[in-house]
Scaffold this motif. Structure first.
Motif, PDB file in Angstrom:
ATOM      1  N   LEU A 232      46.903  28.305  27.327  1.00 48.73           N
ATOM      2  CA  LEU A 232      47.300  27.592  28.532  1.00 48.73           C
ATOM      3  C   LEU A 232      47.026  26.111  28.320  1.00 48.73           C
ATOM      4  CD1 LEU A 232      46.016  29.801  31.496  1.00 48.73           C
ATOM      5  CD2 LEU A 232      48.283  29.705  30.486  1.00 48.73           C
ATOM      6  N   THR A 233      48.066  25.320  28.464  1.00 48.79           N
ATOM      7  CA  THR A 233      47.942  23.873  28.386  1.00 48.79           C
ATOM      8  C   THR A 233      48.683  23.279  29.571  1.00 48.79           C
ATOM      9  OG1 THR A 233      49.958  23.589  27.090  1.00 48.79           O
ATOM     10  CG2 THR A 233      47.900  23.905  25.851  1.00 48.79           C
ATOM     11  N   HIS A 234      48.349  22.047  29.904  1.00 51.75           N
ATOM     12  CA  HIS A 234      49.032  21.384  31.009  1.00 51.75           C
ATOM     13  C   HIS A 234      50.527  21.249  30.711  1.00 51.75           C
ATOM     14  CE1 HIS A 234      45.415  20.561  33.274  1.00 51.75           C
ATOM     15  NE2 HIS A 234      44.840  20.145  32.157  1.00 51.75           N
ATOM     16  N   THR A 235      50.863  20.977  29.460  1.00 49.85           N
ATOM     17  CA  THR A 235      52.268  20.835  29.077  1.00 49.85           C
ATOM     18  C   THR A 235      53.024  22.141  29.274  1.00 49.85           C
ATOM     19  OG1 THR A 235      51.606  19.200  27.417  1.00 49.85           O
ATOM     20  CG2 THR A 235      53.810  20.143  27.206  1.00 49.85           C
ATOM     21  N   ALA A 236      52.425  23.251  28.841  1.00 45.39           N
ATOM     22  CA  ALA A 236      53.081  24.554  28.982  1.00 45.39           C
ATOM     23  C   ALA A 236      53.237  24.937  30.449  1.00 45.39           C
ATOM     24  CB  ALA A 236      52.291  25.627  28.236  1.00 45.39           C
ATOM     25  N   ILE A 237      52.224  24.684  31.255  1.00 47.39           N
ATOM     26  CA  ILE A 237      52.287  25.040  32.677  1.00 47.39           C
ATOM     27  C   ILE A 237      53.312  24.165  33.405  1.00 47.39           C
ATOM     28  CG2 ILE A 237      50.992  25.095  34.841  1.00 47.39           C
ATOM     29  CD1 ILE A 237      48.508  25.816  33.152  1.00 47.39           C
ATOM     30  N   ASP A 238      53.331  22.870  33.090  1.00 40.44           N
ATOM     31  CA  ASP A 238      54.289  21.970  33.738  1.00 40.44           C
ATOM     32  C   ASP A 238      55.730  22.319  33.375  1.00 40.44           C
ATOM     33  OD1 ASP A 238      52.276  20.583  35.025  1.00 40.44           O
ATOM     34  OD2 ASP A 238      52.113  19.052  33.455  1.00 40.44           O
ATOM     35  N   ALA A 239      55.952  22.909  32.196  1.00 39.64           N
ATOM     36  CA  ALA A 239      57.300  23.248  31.743  1.00 39.64           C
ATOM     37  C   ALA A 239      57.795  24.591  32.281  1.00 39.64           C
ATOM     38  CB  ALA A 239      57.337  23.265  30.219  1.00 39.64           C
ATOM     39  N   MET A 240      56.942  25.324  32.987  1.00 40.55           N
ATOM     40  CA  MET A 240      57.332  26.644  33.495  1.00 40.55           C
ATOM     41  C   MET A 240      58.390  26.521  34.590  1.00 40.55           C
ATOM     42  SD  MET A 240      53.594  28.451  33.834  1.00 40.55           S
ATOM     43  CE  MET A 240      54.223  29.972  34.492  1.00 40.55           C
ATOM     44  N   SER A 241      59.294  27.490  34.599  1.00 41.47           N
ATOM     45  CA  SER A 241      60.274  27.547  35.676  1.00 41.47           C
ATOM     46  C   SER A 241      59.895  28.690  36.618  1.00 41.47           C
ATOM     47  CB  SER A 241      61.678  27.749  35.111  1.00 41.47           C
ATOM     48  OG  SER A 241      61.726  28.905  34.311  1.00 41.47           O
ATOM     49  N   PRO A 242      60.329  28.639  37.876  1.00 47.67           N
ATOM     50  CA  PRO A 242      59.972  29.684  38.833  1.00 47.67           C
ATOM     51  C   PRO A 242      60.298  31.083  38.306  1.00 47.67           C
ATOM     52  CG  PRO A 242      60.994  27.859  39.970  1.00 47.67           C
ATOM     53  CD  PRO A 242      61.132  27.584  38.496  1.00 47.67           C
ATOM     54  N   GLY A 243      59.355  31.988  38.506  1.00 41.16           N
ATOM     55  CA  GLY A 243      59.506  33.363  38.037  1.00 41.16           C
ATOM     56  C   GLY A 243      58.806  33.631  36.725  1.00 41.16           C
ATOM     57  N   GLN A 244      58.407  32.593  36.023  1.00 35.64           N
ATOM     58  CA  GLN A 244      57.725  32.757  34.739  1.00 35.64           C
ATOM     59  C   GLN A 244      56.240  32.995  34.945  1.00 35.64           C
ATOM     60  OE1 GLN A 244      58.763  29.196  32.399  1.00 35.64           O
ATOM     61  NE2 GLN A 244      58.884  30.596  30.670  1.00 35.64           N
ATOM     62  N   GLU A 245      55.635  33.641  33.958  1.00 34.25           N
ATOM     63  CA  GLU A 245      54.189  33.868  33.969  1.00 34.25           C
ATOM     64  C   GLU A 245      53.659  33.684  32.559  1.00 34.25           C
ATOM     65  OE1 GLU A 245      50.924  37.217  35.361  1.00 34.25           O
ATOM     66  OE2 GLU A 245      53.051  37.617  35.605  1.00 34.25           O
TER      67      GLU A 245
END
Length: 93
Positions: free
Chosen positions: A4-17
């Protein structure tokens, strides 16, 4: 599982986990309304729980990992933190 990184979390689209590779059961779920840290665990009686433990970005990844580890320690001691939180919300003031 992924780091988990801030970059990965910020790049998530709705519905992703995304699941954390350091703390078992910790994940981040993206919704249209925002992102939340979730923790999956089973109680000693076998009940599955998946409570939201914090919101992102109000809570950092390191803080969420700390909350998750504390919660898992309570579960290992025989507790059910999600049930306790639910009970506390419904108690009269």
């Amino acid at each position: 599982m992924t780091a988990l990184t801030h970059t990965a979390i910020d790049a998530m689209s709705p519905g992703q986990e995304l699941k954390d590779d350091r703390v078992s059961g910790l994940s981040v779920r993206a919704r249209v309304s925002g992102r939340s840290f979730m923790l999956y665990y089973r109680t000693r009686t076998g009940r599955q729980r998946r409570p939201k433990i914090a919101s992102y970005p109000e809570t950092s990844i390191a803080q969420a990992r700390g909350i998750a580890l504390e919660t898992l320690a309570a579960v290992a001691a025989g507790g059910d933190p999600a049930a306790e939180w639910r009970r506390a919300r419904t108690e009269p003031i």
